[in-house]
Design an enzyme around this catalytic site. Structure first.
Site, PDB file in Angstrom:
ATOM      1  N   GLU A  21      -3.942  12.696   0.663  1.00 15.32           N
ATOM      2  CA  GLU A  21      -2.568  12.624   0.147  1.00 15.32           C
ATOM      3  C   GLU A  21      -2.285  13.818  -0.768  1.00 15.32           C
ATOM      4  O   GLU A  21      -3.116  14.194  -1.587  1.00 15.32           O
ATOM      5  CB  GLU A  21      -2.404  11.321  -0.643  1.00 15.32           C
ATOM      6  CG  GLU A  21      -1.031  11.179  -1.248  1.00 15.32           C
ATOM      7  CD  GLU A  21      -0.775   9.763  -1.714  1.00 15.32           C
ATOM      8  OE1 GLU A  21      -1.016   8.827  -0.930  1.00 15.32           O
ATOM      9  OE2 GLU A  21      -0.366   9.607  -2.863  1.00 15.32           O
ATOM     10  N   PHE A  22      -1.097  14.393  -0.607  1.00 15.30           N
ATOM     11  CA  PHE A  22      -0.678  15.517  -1.445  1.00 15.30           C
ATOM     12  C   PHE A  22       0.669  15.188  -2.078  1.00 15.30           C
ATOM     13  O   PHE A  22       1.446  14.419  -1.523  1.00 15.30           O
ATOM     14  CB  PHE A  22      -0.516  16.786  -0.606  1.00 15.30           C
ATOM     15  CG  PHE A  22      -1.798  17.188   0.084  1.00 15.30           C
ATOM     16  CD1 PHE A  22      -2.822  17.786  -0.620  1.00 15.30           C
ATOM     17  CD2 PHE A  22      -1.981  16.926   1.443  1.00 15.30           C
ATOM     18  CE1 PHE A  22      -4.011  18.140  -0.005  1.00 15.30           C
ATOM     19  CE2 PHE A  22      -3.164  17.284   2.075  1.00 15.30           C
ATOM     20  CZ  PHE A  22      -4.186  17.885   1.350  1.00 15.30           C
ATOM     21  N   PRO A  25       4.025  20.061  -5.762  1.00 17.51           N
ATOM     22  CA  PRO A  25       3.804  20.602  -7.104  1.00 17.51           C
ATOM     23  C   PRO A  25       5.126  20.850  -7.819  1.00 17.51           C
ATOM     24  O   PRO A  25       6.167  21.015  -7.180  1.00 17.51           O
ATOM     25  CB  PRO A  25       3.081  21.922  -6.842  1.00 17.51           C
ATOM     26  CG  PRO A  25       2.537  21.799  -5.469  1.00 17.51           C
ATOM     27  CD  PRO A  25       3.473  20.917  -4.727  1.00 17.51           C
ATOM     28  N   ARG A 111       9.094   0.745  -1.972  1.00 18.35           N
ATOM     29  CA  ARG A 111      10.254   0.403  -2.779  1.00 18.35           C
ATOM     30  C   ARG A 111      10.567   1.500  -3.800  1.00 18.35           C
ATOM     31  O   ARG A 111      11.701   1.906  -3.969  1.00 18.35           O
ATOM     32  CB  ARG A 111      10.009  -0.902  -3.531  1.00 18.35           C
ATOM     33  CG  ARG A 111      11.188  -1.293  -4.380  1.00 18.35           C
ATOM     34  CD  ARG A 111      10.889  -2.467  -5.275  1.00 18.35           C
ATOM     35  NE  ARG A 111       9.890  -2.151  -6.273  1.00 18.35           N
ATOM     36  CZ  ARG A 111       9.554  -2.942  -7.271  1.00 18.35           C
ATOM     37  NH1 ARG A 111      10.138  -4.121  -7.382  1.00 18.35           N
ATOM     38  NH2 ARG A 111       8.641  -2.596  -8.142  1.00 18.35           N
ATOM     39  N   GLY A 112       9.545   1.995  -4.513  1.00 19.31           N
ATOM     40  CA  GLY A 112       9.787   2.911  -5.638  1.00 19.31           C
ATOM     41  C   GLY A 112      10.041   2.116  -6.898  1.00 19.31           C
ATOM     42  O   GLY A 112       9.921   0.882  -6.913  1.00 19.31           O
ATOM     43  N   ASP A 113      10.397   2.821  -7.970  1.00 21.65           N
ATOM     44  CA  ASP A 113      10.602   2.135  -9.250  1.00 21.65           C
ATOM     45  C   ASP A 113      11.996   1.546  -9.333  1.00 21.65           C
ATOM     46  O   ASP A 113      12.981   2.254  -9.105  1.00 21.65           O
ATOM     47  CB  ASP A 113      10.411   3.116 -10.412  1.00 21.65           C
ATOM     48  CG  ASP A 113       8.943   3.405 -10.608  1.00 21.65           C
ATOM     49  OD1 ASP A 113       8.130   2.533 -10.257  1.00 21.65           O
ATOM     50  OD2 ASP A 113       8.621   4.502 -11.097  1.00 21.65           O
ATOM     51  N   ALA A 132      10.683  -2.905  -0.322  1.00 24.44           N
ATOM     52  CA  ALA A 132      10.192  -2.071   0.786  1.00 24.44           C
ATOM     53  C   ALA A 132      10.570  -2.677   2.138  1.00 24.44           C
ATOM     54  O   ALA A 132      10.863  -1.956   3.096  1.00 24.44           O
ATOM     55  CB  ALA A 132       8.681  -1.919   0.667  1.00 24.44           C
ATOM     56  N   TYR A 154      -1.737  -4.049  -2.557  1.00 28.63           N
ATOM     57  CA  TYR A 154      -2.387  -3.939  -3.866  1.00 28.63           C
ATOM     58  C   TYR A 154      -3.590  -4.886  -3.912  1.00 28.63           C
ATOM     59  O   TYR A 154      -3.411  -6.096  -4.146  1.00 28.63           O
ATOM     60  CB  TYR A 154      -1.360  -4.269  -4.967  1.00 28.63           C
ATOM     61  CG  TYR A 154      -0.153  -3.356  -4.862  1.00 28.63           C
ATOM     62  CD1 TYR A 154      -0.078  -2.196  -5.601  1.00 28.63           C
ATOM     63  CD2 TYR A 154       0.879  -3.631  -3.948  1.00 28.63           C
ATOM     64  CE1 TYR A 154       1.001  -1.321  -5.465  1.00 28.63           C
ATOM     65  CE2 TYR A 154       1.959  -2.770  -3.798  1.00 28.63           C
ATOM     66  CZ  TYR A 154       2.010  -1.617  -4.560  1.00 28.63           C
ATOM     67  OH  TYR A 154       3.068  -0.749  -4.413  1.00 28.63           O
ATOM     68  N   LYS A 179       6.952  -7.754   5.064  1.00 27.92           N
ATOM     69  CA  LYS A 179       7.189  -6.351   5.450  1.00 27.92           C
ATOM     70  C   LYS A 179       6.341  -5.952   6.659  1.00 27.92           C
ATOM     71  O   LYS A 179       6.726  -5.081   7.428  1.00 27.92           O
ATOM     72  CB  LYS A 179       7.080  -5.375   4.263  1.00 27.92           C
ATOM     73  CG  LYS A 179       5.803  -5.288   3.506  1.00 27.92           C
ATOM     74  CD  LYS A 179       5.992  -4.385   2.253  1.00 27.92           C
ATOM     75  CE  LYS A 179       4.712  -4.315   1.436  1.00 27.92           C
ATOM     76  NZ  LYS A 179       4.831  -3.498   0.229  1.00 27.92           N
TER      77      LYS A 179
HETATM   78  P1  FAD Z   1       7.503  -3.936  -2.441  1.00 31.75           P
HETATM   79  O1  FAD Z   1       6.713  -4.249  -1.241  1.00 31.75           O
HETATM   80  O2  FAD Z   1       8.981  -4.018  -2.321  1.00 31.75           O
HETATM   81  O3  FAD Z   1       6.977  -4.882  -3.603  1.00 31.75           O
HETATM   82  C1  FAD Z   1       7.298  -4.627  -4.967  1.00 31.75           C
HETATM   83  C2  FAD Z   1       7.203  -5.917  -5.764  1.00 31.75           C
HETATM   84  O4  FAD Z   1       8.258  -6.788  -5.414  1.00 31.75           O
HETATM   85  C3  FAD Z   1       5.913  -6.711  -5.572  1.00 31.75           C
HETATM   86  O5  FAD Z   1       5.643  -7.411  -6.760  1.00 31.75           O
HETATM   87  C4  FAD Z   1       6.294  -7.710  -4.498  1.00 31.75           C
HETATM   88  O6  FAD Z   1       5.467  -8.843  -4.588  1.00 31.75           O
HETATM   89  C5  FAD Z   1       7.738  -8.015  -4.876  1.00 31.75           C
HETATM   90  N1  FAD Z   1       8.587  -8.316  -3.726  1.00 31.75           N
HETATM   91  C6  FAD Z   1       8.575  -7.709  -2.510  1.00 31.75           C
HETATM   92  N2  FAD Z   1       9.515  -8.237  -1.702  1.00 31.75           N
HETATM   93  C7  FAD Z   1      10.137  -9.196  -2.429  1.00 31.75           C
HETATM   94  C8  FAD Z   1      11.198 -10.086  -2.177  1.00 31.75           C
HETATM   95  N3  FAD Z   1      11.812 -10.140  -0.980  1.00 31.75           N
HETATM   96  N4  FAD Z   1      11.585 -10.934  -3.168  1.00 31.75           N
HETATM   97  C9  FAD Z   1      10.980 -10.912  -4.376  1.00 31.75           C
HETATM   98  N5  FAD Z   1       9.969 -10.103  -4.666  1.00 31.75           N
HETATM   99  C10 FAD Z   1       9.555  -9.241  -3.718  1.00 31.75           C
HETATM  100  N6  FAD Z   1       6.078   5.585  -5.421  1.00 31.75           N
HETATM  101  C11 FAD Z   1       6.879   6.678  -5.313  1.00 31.75           C
HETATM  102  O7  FAD Z   1       7.880   6.788  -6.042  1.00 31.75           O
HETATM  103  N7  FAD Z   1       6.588   7.671  -4.422  1.00 31.75           N
HETATM  104  C12 FAD Z   1       5.517   7.608  -3.588  1.00 31.75           C
HETATM  105  O8  FAD Z   1       5.275   8.524  -2.803  1.00 31.75           O
HETATM  106  C13 FAD Z   1       4.655   6.474  -3.666  1.00 31.75           C
HETATM  107  N8  FAD Z   1       3.564   6.344  -2.880  1.00 31.75           N
HETATM  108  C14 FAD Z   1       2.787   5.213  -2.948  1.00 31.75           C
HETATM  109  C15 FAD Z   1       1.716   5.064  -2.080  1.00 31.75           C
HETATM  110  C16 FAD Z   1       0.924   3.924  -2.119  1.00 31.75           C
HETATM  111  C17 FAD Z   1      -0.210   3.754  -1.140  1.00 31.75           C
HETATM  112  C18 FAD Z   1       1.194   2.915  -3.087  1.00 31.75           C
HETATM  113  C19 FAD Z   1       0.332   1.705  -3.182  1.00 31.75           C
HETATM  114  C20 FAD Z   1       2.257   3.058  -3.970  1.00 31.75           C
HETATM  115  C21 FAD Z   1       3.068   4.200  -3.903  1.00 31.75           C
HETATM  116  N9  FAD Z   1       4.179   4.363  -4.744  1.00 31.75           N
HETATM  117  C22 FAD Z   1       4.983   5.469  -4.631  1.00 31.75           C
HETATM  118  C23 FAD Z   1       4.458   3.381  -5.792  1.00 31.75           C
HETATM  119  C24 FAD Z   1       5.427   2.301  -5.315  1.00 31.75           C
HETATM  120  O9  FAD Z   1       6.697   2.822  -5.047  1.00 31.75           O
HETATM  121  C25 FAD Z   1       5.518   1.279  -6.431  1.00 31.75           C
HETATM  122  O10 FAD Z   1       4.277   0.663  -6.606  1.00 31.75           O
HETATM  123  C26 FAD Z   1       6.622   0.278  -6.294  1.00 31.75           C
HETATM  124  O11 FAD Z   1       6.843  -0.299  -7.566  1.00 31.75           O
HETATM  125  C27 FAD Z   1       6.313  -0.848  -5.311  1.00 31.75           C
HETATM  126  O12 FAD Z   1       6.438  -0.410  -4.014  1.00 31.75           O
HETATM  127  P2  FAD Z   1       6.152  -1.352  -2.746  1.00 31.75           P
HETATM  128  O13 FAD Z   1       6.553  -0.594  -1.568  1.00 31.75           O
HETATM  129  O14 FAD Z   1       4.786  -1.899  -2.825  1.00 31.75           O
HETATM  130  O15 FAD Z   1       7.219  -2.507  -3.053  1.00 31.75           O
END
Ligand code: FAD
Length: 594
Positions: A21-22, A25, A111-113, A132, A154, A179
């Site tokens: 993963e990259f 910068p 999903r992102g933040d 997501a 996770y 998902k």
């Molecule tokens: P989701 O799958 O949407 O889950 C997020 C939270 O919401 C979890 O607690 C889940 O249990 C809960 N949830 C999901 N669906 C529902 C629903 N329908 N109702 C209620 N609750 C729900 N972030 C970036 O900004 N850029 C990146 O490039 C990036 N790369 C990543 C790569 C990996 C491998 C990982 C593990 C994370 C990465 N992240 C990145 C971080 C990620 O965006 C965050 O961790 C984010 O907060 C959660 O993303 P998710 O896709 O897991 O979310």
């Protein structure tokens, strides 16, 4: 070009693989230098590479450019990350269209933040995504099966720091099912060091009654260990538990020799890979490296891991002849030498400290917090710690409390981040902060101490390290104008100053470089891991001002605190000073106090 899943399926059964993963910068020179590094890392033969996506689409064009370069110029199977929440839908539509246009066929749908509060949420007409799963559904609806889609999981439970009790895989499970059912083709995990947790997690998924996870590739995310500090920091940011044995191994070497930390780290990762591969009976055979754009630690793991090294032999031999994995693992097939890191001057960029104080020319010079800025504490905790400041004196008090150890964290610094060396200048810093010079970084001058010195030491044994005094602070425009006048009379101090509007002042040229920390070690060139120059100052300045806004978003926009923080963001300057007389250790502080 085939998708990730097609590539996995085309491998002989049980054959391990790995991916890198990259991230984009932060500086332009970092991006340019990443190209050379990508070329070398492509020769390590990853099955695919991922390119991350900055929070809110902040790196969208850089991410797309790097992904396109990987795909088109380097011929790598490439996976673009894409987040969906709190980001205009147009950005997603454009990214999807451009990815397809450029031949990229793999996405990690995230999903992102989430936004802090409703009033900071992008209106729902232009932002229909909450989780997501919404993005997975959207991509399938718009593009059918064109994209191979991965989703995040996770192994220790999802955590955002707000409530540790909610870090529970059983809470996430229904959503991971959702998902996956919406059309995910593979699962990639958050980084972890607790191998037991991952193995348990994988088993739980495989045995799930729905059968949905029976055969889907589950790819563990692994973080190569580069320095002790970055290991601790990243584990903390990712809420990854550090098992006692891992911590003990690293702690034993961390205080004496950074080089040994790397070696112990390679062994830890190699052991994790072996265990996962064996204990999941090869159901898990792919390993994803969060390289942090660093080359050496990942290359060393590939070199050391028998499983991954041997997998090379088979993959390089494909498709003409395919020795069985058993033949390879038993050593009957001729060994090959992996194209591990060639030692060039570039290596020194990444040898020691990194991030904010790293070398901005390094491809590994990125966002301090990975995907975007954070306040390092959950909102409720932030409010409890920092209250409701309404005037400059309130902010001065927070900074002074932090320096005196009465406050554990500030928006610009992490928990227990105050370096022990600060104690040598603590009175100077308190005075400055009381005067409205809110310091976010500093270091005292050091004229040669041994590299194993418990306070100032770094790098390999038997070396000597040096540093110039520096300080960086926010000040009001009035104060900046007075200071600027005073700086015009000295030639031993270099400065940069800038504000959120983009005004910028310096007494250096754009190509000047200030090495503010350097070390001389046996059998190597002088190492200068900490460089301050214009590009990095500007990149950091943007981030430092964005943190004021991140903090502001804890409060209602029209509240006194909300408006006060906005005013500071809009009108203050960030100033960085370096004093070149590192022999006279008090020179910078005397200049500032007169
Ligand atoms: P989701 O799958 O949407 O889950 C997020 C939270 O919401 C979890 O607690 C889940 O249990 C809960 N949830 C999901 N669906 C529902 C629903 N329908 N109702 C209620 N609750 C729900 N972030 C970036 O900004 N850029 C990146 O490039 C990036 N790369 C990543 C790569 C990996 C491998 C990982 C593990 C994370 C990465 N992240 C990145 C971080 C990620 O965006 C965050 O961790 C984010 O907060 C959660 O993303 P998710 O896709 O897991 O979310």
């Amino acid at each position: 070009m085939s998708t990730i899943v097609e590539k996995i399926q085309s491998l002989p059964p049980d054959l391990p693989f790995y991916s890198f993963e990259f991230f984009p910068p932060k500086t332009d020179s970092g991006v340019q230098n990443l190209t050379a590094r990508l070329k070398r890392m492509a020769e390590l033969n990853p099955l695919f590479v991922n390119v991350t996506w900055g929070a809110g689409g902040s790196t969208s064009s850089k991410s797309l450019d790097i992904a396109t370069l990987c795909h088109k110029q380097l011929g790598l199977t490439t996976c673009l990350h894409l987040t969906c929440t709190n980001m205009d839908k147009n950005i997603i539509d454009q990214a999807l269209a451009k990815a397809k246009q450029n031949g990229i066929r793999n996405l990690l749908a995230l999903r992102g933040d989430p936004p802090r509060g409703d009033e900071y949420q992008i209106p729902s007409e232009s932002q229909p995504f909450h989780y997501a799963v919404d993005l997975v559904k959207y991509i399938r609806q718009q593009y059918g099966d064109y994209f191979c889609i991965g989703v995040a999981a996770y192994p220790e439970g999802y955590a955002d720091g707000t409530n540790p009790e909610l870090q529970d895989i059983n809470i996430d499970l229904p959503y991971l099912i959702e998902k996956t059912a919406a059309g995910a083709d593979f699962i990639m995990t958050q980084l972890f060091f607790d191998t037991d947790s991952f193995i348990k997690f994988e088993k739980l998924l495989r045995q799930h009654e729905s059968g949905i996870f029976k055969t889907i590739p589950i790819i563990p995310g692994l973080l190569p260990i580069n320095t002790f500090q970055s290991f601790i920091r990243t584990a903390k940011l990712s809420h990854a538990h550090i098992p006692v044995d891992v911590m003990t191994k690293l702690e034993t070497v961390q205080s004496t020799d950074d080089e040994q930390v790397k070696q112990v780290g390679v062994q830890i990762l190699t052991d994790m890979i072996d265990r996962i591969y064996q204990e999941t009976s090869h159901r898990v055979r792919g390993f994803h490296f969060y390289t942090l754009n660093l080359e050496r630690a990942t290359a060393s793991i590939l070199e050391k891991s028998i499983i991954l090294k041997k997998s090379q032999i088979v993959r390089r031999a494909l498709p003409e002849t395919t020795p069985s994995i058993e033949a390879v693992l038993s050593g009957k097939v001729e060994d090959i030498k992996l194209n591990a890191k060639s030692e060039t001057a570039e290596a020194s960029w990444d040898d020691f400290p990194n991030g904010r104080w790293g070398d901005p020319r390094s491809p590994a010079y990125g966002e301090i917090d990975g995907y975007g800025i954070t306040l390092h504490v959950p909102p409720a905790k932030a409010l409890e710690l920092w209250g409701h400041p309404e005037k400059p004196e309130d902010i001065s008090k927070l900074f002074v409390d932090y320096i005196q150890g009465k406050l554990p964290v500030l928006p610009w610094s992490e928990q227990d981040d105050l370096n022990p060396e600060t104690r040598f200048i603590v009175d100077d810093l308190i005075r400055l902060n009381n005067d409205g010079f809110w310091t976010v970084a500093s270091q005292p001058a050091v004229n040669s101490v041994r590299s194993d010195d418990p306070i100032f030491g770094w790098g390999p044994r038997n070396g000597y390290v040096f540093q110039k005094s520096l300080v960086e602070f926010f000040i009001s425009t009035d104060k900046w104008l007075k200071l600027k006048q005073k700086l015009s009379n000295v030639d031993e101090i270099s400065y940069y100053a800038g504000n959120a509007k983009g005004d910028f002042f310096s007494n250096m040229t754009a190509s000047d470089m200030n090495a503010v920390t350097w070390g001389a070690f046996p059998n190597r060139e002088v190492v200068q891991p900490t460089i301050i120059e214009e590009q990095s100052f500007k990149a950091w300045s943007e981030e430092a001002f964005a943190i004021w806004q991140e903090w502001q978003q804890l409060y209602a926009k029209n509240s006194n605190t909300g408006q006060f923080l906005q005013k500071i963001h809009d009108s203050y300057f960030l100033v960085s000073l370096v004093h070149h007389d590192y022999v006279n250790t008090t020179a910078l502080w005397e200049f500032l106090h007169i």
